[in-house]
Design a protein around this motif. Sequence first.
Motif, PDB file in Angstrom:
ATOM      1  N   HIS A 205      -4.552  -7.580   0.983  1.00 55.21           N
ATOM      2  CA  HIS A 205      -5.663  -6.659   1.267  1.00 55.21           C
ATOM      3  C   HIS A 205      -6.291  -6.902   2.645  1.00 55.21           C
TER       4      HIS A 205
ATOM      5  N   ASN B  14       2.754   0.487   1.192  1.00 53.22           N
ATOM      6  CA  ASN B  14       3.554  -0.496   0.454  1.00 53.22           C
ATOM      7  C   ASN B  14       3.643  -1.826   1.192  1.00 53.22           C
TER       8      ASN B  14
ATOM      9  N   ARG C  51       1.038  -4.819   0.323  1.00 55.58           N
ATOM     10  CA  ARG C  51       1.092  -5.369  -1.029  1.00 55.58           C
ATOM     11  C   ARG C  51       1.915  -6.651  -1.021  1.00 55.58           C
TER      12      ARG C  51
END
Length: 323
Positions: free
Chosen positions: A206, A255, A258
């Motif tokens: 994050h 993506n 992550r």
Amino acid sequence: MRYKSLQKRVLLARIANVATRYNGRFIDHEVCALTAPGALNSAAGSLYVVATPIGNLDDISARALKILREVALIAAEDTRHSQRLMQHFGIPTPLAACHEHNERDEGSRFITRLLAGDDVALISDAGTPLISDPGYHLVRQARAAGINVVPVPGACALIAALSAAGLPSDRFIFEGFLPAKAVGRRARLELVKEEPRTLIFYEAPHRILECLQDMELVFGAERPALLARELTKTFETLKGLPLAELREFVESDSNQQRGECVVLVAGWTAPEEEGAVSSEAMRILDLLLEEVPLKRAAALAAQITGERKNVLYQIALDKQKGE
């Protein structure tokens, strides 16, 4: 891995009971009082620091499995997480929690078992314990108590990433996780801005985009870098690009934000222009010029930074003429 003689175990149990006088806690000097640091206690068990897979379970070694089956207890970062690993390999050894919030205070329970002759394995959720994971305090206490500490090597994300990055690997530094807040993160990056060795960082998914944005700001858009994400797992990614392009790549694909991330950045290289020196050398030269004569300042700055003395002398001379 054998139990020691009953006589030795009784003696060690008596020594370990000293912990109860301190509310069940050992601190560094109390452990040291039992056995001088560096003096191996042959009656004690061994503490095995065992690396576990970072994704692909096939990466665990036969030796690691043998150790985990044969020790009396496994100190695990997260017992629920590690229990799944144990179940997968059919390992019945009991687990006890050893994580960043309790290892300093609860380390005594493991030291007590070790001093009583039991072997203990230390594992983290994934990879090699202590490498941006808990275990430092337990290992330190064990060594201070004269307990044999044995590494059982295996998976390590930073080494796996470095081996496939195509960046210089003869010299590198590992900075672990950067501060979560932008101000602290940029300050840390500034400290290694002119580090010539390959830089390796861990980052949470994050924060990976913010991290790359700050690296681009501090290191420059063209500095070569590589993102190693989800290593050994199904969606493993190793993407090497200049920092600006790498940031754009991550920004355009959610993506890539992550999973577990390792970021590698090429070390700083000195400008090719004749007479160019690093900003750190200039800072040191300026400080020295305030305290000592010009010639001495240039010589000392060259000694400290490795820059050429004649170049620093000329810069100092030009500075003096310009004042």
